[in-house]
Design a protein around this motif. Sequence first.
Motif: not given
Length: 381
Positions: A304, A307, A310-311, A316
Amino acid sequence: MSVKRRDIVIGAAALATGAGVVGALRPKTAQSSAPNKSDLAAPNISQNMRQFRLATSWPKDFPGLGQMPNYIADMVRTMSGGRLDIKVYAAGELVGGLECFDATSTGAADMYHAAEYYWQGKAKGFSFFTAVPLGMTAAEIMGWIDHGGGQQLWDDLSKGFNIKPLQAGNTGHQTGGWFKREINSLEDFRGLRMRIPGLGGEMIRRLGGTAVTLAGGEIFQALQSGAIDATEWVGPWNDVSFGFHREAQHYYAPGFHEPGASLALGINLQVWDSLSAEDQAIFKAACAAANHYSLGEYTVKNGYWLQVLKTDYGIEPKIFNDDILREVGRIGDEVVTEFAQADAVTRRIYESYLASRNTSRSWTEMSDGLFIKARQIALGQ
């Protein structure tokens, strides 16, 4: 959770530190007395209740790591019907984060929860019971300790320090760490000051860097002040909680230094020997439950929070290139082999560990390894 709210949570977690020492308290047995209204109001608390103090290396209630000792305490309390009561002290509340081993050994604390490789300065064999470079995965180290002779070797090593050890949590595979600059070649490790304990730290030294051992609550400040240039910790869940992404933008994988980090409950040997066989079984069951629970929790939460990185934060993850991996493989084998020569006890631990790793590896690579590759092909990268 919004980014703003998440930053508030992260900032609060980063303030936790480990420091200070307070006096000792041995476990005590309550004196028997005639029943009274208080006894009748709490029938699950027997008159031979025992109280223990557990010192940890973790910031108070830190996600995962800091909650594992609480989970163990709750399990022991429940399974004993309230007879066995453990009070958990975060790093700095009873002793400093890296002082809990000595406190338990001397009886200033009754038990600790920490990572065994913190104690490699006392005996090099301890590192094998947390993680060694390019060593065992979480499942493999569990198998070695429970079914491959590891527990007896661990008992023999810890007995010399007046401690009974038990597996009591596993964070699974850890990431390679956070770096203030890109790591594109072996040359980039030269002069690097990195927080990394255990045998991984020795690898960084041989790559030309400086390894620094810090308790978890001290890492963010060291990054922020420039005292260190990089740090490894655990994985996305715990790393975001400390806010490392705010000070070091380059996040690398894989964590070749810790493929499956096992955590430990160490119990003062006199305290352990004073427990009945039934109560020892309760402690063992609570630790086994923590092992199972934590590995599942880290698997879900790391996915979780990866992500989220990243978002929400535009991080990255990067992968160490093949040249770096080949060299760390060579150095890792060199370091582990040299550590094995430290003394006869460490040599026996190393030989047992290596044999179990090689046996398990053949199956792990055929099962998990091939399946993960197949899933990538079938479901897409």
